[in-house]
Design a protein around this motif. Structure first.
Motif, PDB file in Angstrom:
ATOM      1  N   THR A 135       0.836  -1.204   0.000  1.00  0.00           N
ATOM      2  CA  THR A 135       0.000   0.000   0.000  1.00  0.00           C
ATOM      3  C   THR A 135       0.865   1.246   0.000  1.00  0.00           C
ATOM      4  O   THR A 135       0.625   2.198  -0.741  1.00  0.00           O
ATOM      5  CB  THR A 135      -0.907  -0.003   1.244  1.00  0.00           C
ATOM      6  OG1 THR A 135      -1.674  -1.197   1.239  1.00  0.00           O
ATOM      7  CG2 THR A 135      -1.824   1.190   1.267  1.00  0.00           C
ATOM      8  N   LEU A 136       1.878   1.241   0.826  1.00  0.00           N
ATOM      9  CA  LEU A 136       2.771   2.392   0.962  1.00  0.00           C
ATOM     10  C   LEU A 136       3.623   2.604  -0.285  1.00  0.00           C
ATOM     11  O   LEU A 136       3.724   3.720  -0.791  1.00  0.00           O
ATOM     12  CB  LEU A 136       3.660   2.188   2.186  1.00  0.00           C
ATOM     13  CG  LEU A 136       4.729   3.224   2.461  1.00  0.00           C
ATOM     14  CD1 LEU A 136       4.089   4.561   2.783  1.00  0.00           C
ATOM     15  CD2 LEU A 136       5.594   2.780   3.606  1.00  0.00           C
ATOM     16  N   SER A 137       4.227   1.558  -0.794  1.00  0.00           N
ATOM     17  CA  SER A 137       5.174   1.717  -1.904  1.00  0.00           C
ATOM     18  C   SER A 137       4.495   2.136  -3.208  1.00  0.00           C
ATOM     19  O   SER A 137       5.163   2.649  -4.100  1.00  0.00           O
ATOM     20  CB  SER A 137       6.002   0.445  -2.093  1.00  0.00           C
ATOM     21  OG  SER A 137       5.185  -0.639  -2.448  1.00  0.00           O
ATOM     22  N   ARG A 138       3.178   1.972  -3.315  1.00  0.00           N
ATOM     23  CA  ARG A 138       2.471   2.458  -4.508  1.00  0.00           C
ATOM     24  C   ARG A 138       2.549   3.983  -4.618  1.00  0.00           C
ATOM     25  O   ARG A 138       2.399   4.540  -5.700  1.00  0.00           O
ATOM     26  CB  ARG A 138       0.998   2.035  -4.471  1.00  0.00           C
ATOM     27  CG  ARG A 138       0.745   0.646  -4.981  1.00  0.00           C
ATOM     28  CD  ARG A 138      -0.727   0.435  -5.302  1.00  0.00           C
ATOM     29  NE  ARG A 138      -1.605   0.633  -4.153  1.00  0.00           N
ATOM     30  CZ  ARG A 138      -1.943  -0.321  -3.287  1.00  0.00           C
ATOM     31  NH1 ARG A 138      -1.461  -1.532  -3.431  1.00  0.00           N
ATOM     32  NH2 ARG A 138      -2.754  -0.067  -2.286  1.00  0.00           N
ATOM     33  N   HIS A 145      -5.911   7.063   2.123  1.00  0.00           N
ATOM     34  CA  HIS A 145      -4.876   7.679   2.958  1.00  0.00           C
ATOM     35  C   HIS A 145      -4.879   7.056   4.350  1.00  0.00           C
ATOM     36  O   HIS A 145      -3.832   6.890   4.969  1.00  0.00           O
ATOM     37  CB  HIS A 145      -5.002   9.203   2.971  1.00  0.00           C
ATOM     38  CG  HIS A 145      -5.643   9.815   4.154  1.00  0.00           C
ATOM     39  ND1 HIS A 145      -6.987  10.035   4.244  1.00  0.00           N
ATOM     40  CD2 HIS A 145      -5.109  10.249   5.321  1.00  0.00           C
ATOM     41  CE1 HIS A 145      -7.268  10.589   5.404  1.00  0.00           C
ATOM     42  NE2 HIS A 145      -6.155  10.724   6.083  1.00  0.00           N
ATOM     43  N   LEU A 146      -6.028   6.639   4.852  1.00  0.00           N
ATOM     44  CA  LEU A 146      -6.078   5.937   6.143  1.00  0.00           C
ATOM     45  C   LEU A 146      -5.427   4.563   6.033  1.00  0.00           C
ATOM     46  O   LEU A 146      -4.763   4.114   6.975  1.00  0.00           O
ATOM     47  CB  LEU A 146      -7.526   5.816   6.626  1.00  0.00           C
ATOM     48  CG  LEU A 146      -8.227   7.144   6.907  1.00  0.00           C
ATOM     49  CD1 LEU A 146      -9.687   6.897   7.261  1.00  0.00           C
ATOM     50  CD2 LEU A 146      -7.520   7.917   7.995  1.00  0.00           C
ATOM     51  N   HIS A 206      -0.777   1.130   7.268  1.00  0.00           N
ATOM     52  CA  HIS A 206       0.338   0.307   6.790  1.00  0.00           C
ATOM     53  C   HIS A 206       1.665   0.811   7.365  1.00  0.00           C
ATOM     54  O   HIS A 206       2.506   0.010   7.786  1.00  0.00           O
ATOM     55  CB  HIS A 206       0.372   0.316   5.256  1.00  0.00           C
ATOM     56  CG  HIS A 206       1.392  -0.574   4.667  1.00  0.00           C
ATOM     57  ND1 HIS A 206       1.339  -1.953   4.744  1.00  0.00           N
ATOM     58  CD2 HIS A 206       2.539  -0.293   4.001  1.00  0.00           C
ATOM     59  CE1 HIS A 206       2.385  -2.471   4.148  1.00  0.00           C
ATOM     60  NE2 HIS A 206       3.135  -1.486   3.688  1.00  0.00           N
ATOM     61  N   VAL A 207       1.840   2.117   7.401  1.00  0.00           N
ATOM     62  CA  VAL A 207       3.057   2.701   7.979  1.00  0.00           C
ATOM     63  C   VAL A 207       3.181   2.296   9.445  1.00  0.00           C
ATOM     64  O   VAL A 207       4.240   1.848   9.896  1.00  0.00           O
ATOM     65  CB  VAL A 207       3.062   4.243   7.835  1.00  0.00           C
ATOM     66  CG1 VAL A 207       4.177   4.866   8.659  1.00  0.00           C
ATOM     67  CG2 VAL A 207       3.199   4.642   6.378  1.00  0.00           C
ATOM     68  N   ALA A 208       2.100   2.454  10.199  1.00  0.00           N
ATOM     69  CA  ALA A 208       2.124   2.100  11.625  1.00  0.00           C
ATOM     70  C   ALA A 208       2.462   0.626  11.810  1.00  0.00           C
ATOM     71  O   ALA A 208       3.244   0.271  12.699  1.00  0.00           O
ATOM     72  CB  ALA A 208       0.782   2.431  12.267  1.00  0.00           C
TER      73      ALA A 208
END
Length: 151
Positions: A3-6, A113-114, A119-121
């Motif tokens: 999700t993040l790397s997209r 964005h949520l 995913h970051v957390a």
């Protein structure tokens, strides 16, 4: 692809950034966004500053996730920033901040964005991931780690 790397591009991985304070960090991010993505740096800087005034975006364990809705942004942008000197003034838990993931979203924000924040957390809650990330010495290695974690 995660999700993040997209939403993370090689040019948005800023290693060894000179930023002695949150103000300097947000200004550097704004300058980068204007130079690289043609988004007004004032818009980025002000949005990050306003969000940080509401509540600290430091997660602990050396990680911060400043995020904001930015006028003039057409899609989600993620930046990974590693300051040259760990940022003591940012640390909510007393640990200096060494890893910063910046999430900039267009207004109005969406569920996506949520999902990126979650995913970051999740990633940064793993000590193994934090250790592996801090061992990456160039943007390509950082991006590859974000794309492939867990192995």
């Amino acid at each position: 692809m995660s999700t993040l790397s997209r939403h993370l591009a090689n040019e948005d991985i800023l290693l060894n950034l000179q930023a002695a304070s949150k103000k300097c960090l947000f200004e550097a991010i704004g300058q980068h966004m204007e130079k690289t993505h043609r988004v007004a740096h004032e818009s980025v800087t002000a949005a990050l500053h306003r969000r940080e005034l509401a509540a600290s975006t430091a997660l602990g364990n050396g990680v911060a996730v400043p995020h904001a809705r930015v006028i003039g942004l057409n899609n989600i942008r993620v930046l990974y920033v590693r300051p040259i000197v760990p940022m003591m003034s940012y640390a909510a838990d007393g640990h200096p901040v060494t890893d910063i993931v910046v999430l900039l979203v267009p207004a109005p924000a969406t569920q996506e964005h949520l999902d990126v924040l979650a995913h970051v957390a999740s990633l940064f809650s793993e000590p193994g991931f934090r250790t592996a990330l801090r061992a990456c010495l160039n943007p390509a290695d950082v991006l590859r780690l974000f794309e492939r974690w867990p192995h």
